[in-house]
Design a protein around this motif. Structure first.
Motif, short mmCIF file in Angstrom:
data_model
loop_
_atom_site.label_atom_id
_atom_site.label_comp_id
_atom_site.label_asym_id
_atom_site.label_seq_id
_atom_site.Cartn_x
_atom_site.Cartn_y
_atom_site.Cartn_z
N LYS A 61 1.09 -1.04 0.21
CA LYS A 61 -0.10 0.50 0.09
C LYS A 61 0.83 1.57 -0.05
N ASP A 115 -2.51 5.43 -1.42
CA ASP A 115 -3.37 4.80 -1.21
C ASP A 115 -4.38 5.16 0.20
N PHE A 116 -3.47 5.51 1.12
CA PHE A 116 -4.10 6.48 1.84
C PHE A 116 -4.82 7.29 2.42
N ASP A 117 -5.90 7.58 2.92
CA ASP A 117 -7.01 8.61 2.93
C ASP A 117 -6.95 9.32 3.32
N PRO A 170 -5.70 -0.48 17.62
CA PRO A 170 -5.19 -1.42 16.12
C PRO A 170 -6.58 -0.44 14.76
N GLY A 171 -6.00 -0.30 13.56
CA GLY A 171 -6.76 -0.22 12.35
C GLY A 171 -6.78 1.18 11.35
N VAL A 172 -5.89 1.96 12.96
CA VAL A 172 -5.97 3.40 12.17
C VAL A 172 -4.97 3.21 10.66
N GLY A 173 -4.37 2.04 10.12
CA GLY A 173 -2.86 2.54 9.77
C GLY A 173 -2.04 2.77 9.70
N LYS A 174 -1.10 2.44 11.07
CA LYS A 174 0.26 2.63 11.49
C LYS A 174 1.06 1.21 10.54
N THR A 175 0.22 0.38 10.23
CA THR A 175 1.48 -0.90 9.13
C THR A 175 0.72 0.18 8.03
N HIS A 176 -0.12 0.47 7.37
CA HIS A 176 -0.27 0.88 6.17
C HIS A 176 0.73 2.10 5.61
N TYR A 208 -9.99 2.34 10.64
CA TYR A 208 -10.91 2.21 8.77
C TYR A 208 -11.26 0.68 8.63
N ARG A 209 -10.83 -0.14 9.85
CA ARG A 209 -11.47 -1.78 9.08
C ARG A 209 -13.10 -1.29 9.36
P1 ADP Z 1 -2.58 -1.23 12.33
O1 ADP Z 1 -1.19 -1.03 11.15
O2 ADP Z 1 -3.02 0.76 12.35
O3 ADP Z 1 -3.59 -2.38 12.92
P2 ADP Z 1 -3.15 -1.66 9.08
O4 ADP Z 1 -2.82 -0.15 8.51
O5 ADP Z 1 -3.53 -2.41 8.97
O6 ADP Z 1 -3.90 -0.64 10.50
O7 ADP Z 1 -4.68 -0.97 8.75
C1 ADP Z 1 -6.05 -1.84 8.27
C2 ADP Z 1 -6.10 -1.99 6.64
O8 ADP Z 1 -7.11 -0.56 6.54
C3 ADP Z 1 -5.38 -1.81 5.75
O9 ADP Z 1 -5.34 -2.28 4.12
C4 ADP Z 1 -4.43 -0.09 5.79
O10 ADP Z 1 -4.72 -0.26 4.11
C5 ADP Z 1 -6.63 0.16 5.62
N1 ADP Z 1 -6.47 1.21 6.09
C6 ADP Z 1 -6.21 1.71 7.20
N2 ADP Z 1 -6.46 3.70 7.25
C7 ADP Z 1 -6.55 3.48 5.64
C8 ADP Z 1 -6.72 4.75 6.06
N3 ADP Z 1 -6.19 6.58 6.31
N4 ADP Z 1 -6.91 5.53 4.01
C9 ADP Z 1 -6.86 4.26 3.61
N5 ADP Z 1 -7.36 2.70 3.97
C10 ADP Z 1 -6.78 2.79 5.46
#
Ligand code: ADP
Ligand code: MG
Length: 275
Positions: free
Chosen positions: A84, A88-90, A123-129, A252-253
């Protein structure tokens, strides 16, 4: 792709011109020129270009194909769990993120200065992304990157012994950017804790950048390093040269799903259920 070693360069005297060119272009490792020179020649003839235009087009073809292969190769070697980009990040979904800070980090100057990035948040806020997005930016800029989930690192260290662990350390010291993902719930214990301490200390001392992602604030990373003194020393090293990005928005999930607050637990944490 590694380049073939040539001991002796031969100028062929026999065969057709095409055969001689094939041989020399192979020998010179100009595979992309070899496969495209006829098409490029036709195109240049049609557009009435000069010999220099022809030569320039051939060089462009070779360079762009090699660059494409480099990107592919380095991206594979980085071992990202998914691909990603920052595009791709919103960002509108996470207004707590400062876009100006992201744009500055995008230049990769922080890597050249040997600084770190910390992505903190639930979790789910896009840290890994985001960490992958910055890993890809590094690769586009010609800087090597390796992505590692903390539990995989711990497994690898546990499987290593006195003989193999120095090689493991060298492997993680090599890339200009190392991403350590999910610094969360793990108790390292024994040699893993010591290894992690050594790795982070050595990378900090050599001004090699790292990106960390965690659900926990770095003040709670103590268990990873066993003793408080060690934890303090390492956290100081990481944070003294770091951009800290605290993501406070929702997951984001769960985007688009409606939730309502139904009760409040003792800890004052709201409990959410789907309405
Ligand atoms: P975290 O590491 O914080 O738990 P992830 O980076 O794994 O979260 O994000 C979970 C999913 O949601 C991934 O598929 C990621 O690409 C997507 N995602 C999270 N935040 C966004 C965003 N702001 N815009 C687009 N996709 C996002
Ligand atoms: Mg994650």
């Amino acid at each position: 792709m590694s380049r073939k070693k040539v001991n002796r360069y031969i100028i062929p005297k026999e065969g057709t011109q095409e055969e001689r060119l094939d041989l020399m272009l192979t020998q010179l490792d100009l595979q992309h020129i070899r496969s495209s020179y006829k098409n490029v020649h036709n195109r240049i003839k049609e557009s009435q270009g000069t010999e220099f235009d022809f030569l320039e087009s051939l060089c462009e073809r070779e360079s762009s194909q090699r660059e494409e292969n480099r990107l592919l190769n380095w991206t594979q070697k980085a071992k990202f769990p998914f691909k990603k980009t920052l595009e791709d990040f919103d960002f509108s979904f996470q207004p707590s993120i400062n876009k100006r800070q992201i744009n500055e980090l995008r230049t990769c100057r922080y890597i050249r200065r040997g600084e770190n990035i910390l992505f903190l948040g639930p979790p789910g806020v896009g840290k890994t992304h985001l960490s992958i997005g910055f890993g890809l930016e590094a690769i586009y800029n010609g800087l090597e990157c390796l992505f590692l989930q903390l539990d995989k690192l711990i497994d690898a260290v546990k499987k290593s012994d006195e003989n193999t662990s120095p090689a493991l350390l060298r492997k993680y010291m090599r890339p200009q950017l190392l991403i350590l993902d999910d610094i969360d719930y793990y108790k390292t214990g024994g040699n893993a804790s010591e290894f992690l301490f050594k790795l982070i200390k050595q990378r900090a001392d050599e001004k090699l950048s790292m990106i960390f992602t965690s659900n926990k604030h770095f003040n709670d990373w103590g268990t990873l390093f066993e003793t408080k003194v060690r934890a303090g020393a390492i956290i100081d090293r990481i944070t003294s040269r770091a951009e800290i990005i605290n993501i406070t928005g929702g997951s984001y999930r769960l985007k688009g799903k409606k939730y309502k607050r139904i009760s409040v637990r003792k800890s004052n944490e709201p409990v959410l259920t789907r309405s």
